[in-house]
Design an enzyme around this catalytic site. Structure first.
Site, PDB file in Angstrom:
ATOM      1  N   CYS A 192      89.793  24.093  -4.625  1.00 19.86           N
ATOM      2  CA  CYS A 192      90.268  23.859  -3.253  1.00 19.86           C
ATOM      3  C   CYS A 192      91.687  23.345  -3.274  1.00 19.86           C
ATOM      4  O   CYS A 192      92.565  23.854  -2.576  1.00 19.86           O
ATOM      5  CB  CYS A 192      89.395  22.849  -2.519  1.00 19.86           C
ATOM      6  SG  CYS A 192      87.772  22.657  -3.187  1.00 19.86           S
ATOM      7  N   GLU A 226      85.713  29.510  -1.557  1.00 23.25           N
ATOM      8  CA  GLU A 226      87.028  29.484  -0.905  1.00 23.25           C
ATOM      9  C   GLU A 226      87.301  30.838  -0.239  1.00 23.25           C
ATOM     10  O   GLU A 226      87.727  30.911   0.910  1.00 23.25           O
ATOM     11  CB  GLU A 226      88.145  29.194  -1.923  1.00 23.25           C
ATOM     12  CG  GLU A 226      88.341  27.740  -2.246  1.00 23.25           C
ATOM     13  CD  GLU A 226      88.804  26.917  -1.044  1.00 23.25           C
ATOM     14  OE1 GLU A 226      89.660  27.367  -0.271  1.00 23.25           O
ATOM     15  OE2 GLU A 226      88.271  25.814  -0.868  1.00 23.25           O
TER      16      GLU A 226
HETATM   17  C1  LIG Z   1      88.178  25.328   2.817  1.00 26.41           C
HETATM   18  C2  LIG Z   1      89.295  24.457   2.343  1.00 26.41           C
HETATM   19  N1  LIG Z   1      89.600  24.459   1.031  1.00 26.41           N
HETATM   20  C3  LIG Z   1      90.603  23.688   0.578  1.00 26.41           C
HETATM   21  C4  LIG Z   1      91.323  22.891   1.437  1.00 26.41           C
HETATM   22  C5  LIG Z   1      92.486  22.074   0.937  1.00 26.41           C
HETATM   23  N2  LIG Z   1      92.200  20.730   0.585  1.00 26.41           N
HETATM   24  C6  LIG Z   1      91.050  20.116   0.865  1.00 26.41           C
HETATM   25  S1  LIG Z   1      91.084  18.510   0.266  1.00 26.41           S
HETATM   26  C7  LIG Z   1      92.587  18.674  -0.402  1.00 26.41           C
HETATM   27  C8  LIG Z   1      93.253  17.605  -1.187  1.00 26.41           C
HETATM   28  C9  LIG Z   1      93.638  16.368  -0.510  1.00 26.41           C
HETATM   29  O1  LIG Z   1      93.515  16.291   0.849  1.00 26.41           O
HETATM   30  C10 LIG Z   1      93.070  19.943  -0.145  1.00 26.41           C
HETATM   31  C11 LIG Z   1      94.402  20.404  -0.583  1.00 26.41           C
HETATM   32  C12 LIG Z   1      90.971  22.908   2.805  1.00 26.41           C
HETATM   33  N3  LIG Z   1      91.618  22.159   3.708  1.00 26.41           N
HETATM   34  N4  LIG Z   1      89.958  23.702   3.227  1.00 26.41           N
END
Ligand SMILES: Cc1ncc(C[n+]2csc(CCO)c2C)c(N)n1
Length: 226
Positions: free
Chosen positions: A135, A207
């Site tokens: 993610c 994802e």
């Molecule tokens: C489906 C989905 N996947 C990944 C993220 C991105 N993301 C989630 S937590 C994080 C790290 C710190 O906040 C990041 C970059 C998202 N928003 N939605």
């Protein structure tokens, strides 16, 4: 070769599919239908609530103060930076705070968050990191790639989104998780590494599914949402 190089190589075809997905390309080119983006924002808001819980769990499972404090930073950044962007977008897009808070989870959101929470609660810190790494890492990669499209950063609707994920701060968070994954993989058997790889690939697949769900505004097929 570091363990994360192996993970990256294995997941590359899945990540490529995400980068090429019309939802992602639509953000970069500013052509994405706003209704699809609204759907995504609302579902992502729910996803981030569980994601914050994962980081809290990371802090709990960390065995040294540095790890605990970086997970606390990730927790803060999710609740107060990333979710703030979502709240601001929601207000700009005409979604009230009450509507945002009342969003019902779509099946893919539930499955993805549930999978990560399940793996992380019953597993080790290495399992948790393998689950959350795609993610953070793939969003940074997507943000960086999209930021190179002329006009993407200045786009009135999607520019802020691209800017946030291409930001140095997010790059540093991704780098830190990559380093931690490699440290935790040290000394593991091949069977243990394969199990971590499977988790990483599964969340990479989720994802992709999250983009696809948003593009298709996919809720339950039973059509019984109120
Ligand atoms: C489906 C989905 N996947 C990944 C993220 C991105 N993301 C989630 S937590 C994080 C790290 C710190 O906040 C990041 C970059 C998202 N928003 N939605």
């Amino acid at each position: 070769m570091q363990f994360t190089d192996r993970l990256y190589k294995k997941a590359k075809p899945i990540w490529r599919k995400s980068h090429d997905h019309p939802f992602v390309q639509g953000i970069g080119h500013g052509t994405l239908d706003i209704e699809k983006f609204k759907f995504f924002m609302q579902q992502d808001y729910l996803y981030l609530i569980d994601y914050a819980r994962l980081f809290a769990l990371g802090s709990l499972k960390g065995t040294d103060l540095k790890t605990m404090s970086i997970f606390a930073k990730l927790l803060d950044s999710t609740l107060n930076v990333e979710m703030d962007l979502h709240r601001q977008y929601a207000s700009r897009l005409g979604i009230s705070e009450a509507e945002l808070e009342a969003t019902k989870a779509a099946p893919t959101t539930l499955a993805y968050s549930g999978y990560m929470l399940n793996v992380s609660q019953r597993g080790s810190l290495a399992d948790l990191v393998a689950a959350v790494l795609p993610c953070t890492w793939s969003y940074y990669e997507i943000g960086t790639e999209l930021s190179k499209i002329p006009g993407a950063l200045e786009n009135e609707t999607y520019g802020e989104w691209v800017k946030m994920y291409a930001s140095e701060e997010f790059g540093e968070l991704a780098d830190w998780l990559i380093t931690l994954m490699n440290e935790l993989a040290e000394g593991k058997t091949e069977a243990e590494l394969t199990a971590l790889e499977e988790i990483f690939l599964n969340t990479s697949r989720y994802e992709y599914m999250f983009w696809d769900m948003s593009y298709n505004l996919q809720m339950w097929p039973t059509d019984d949402e109120q």
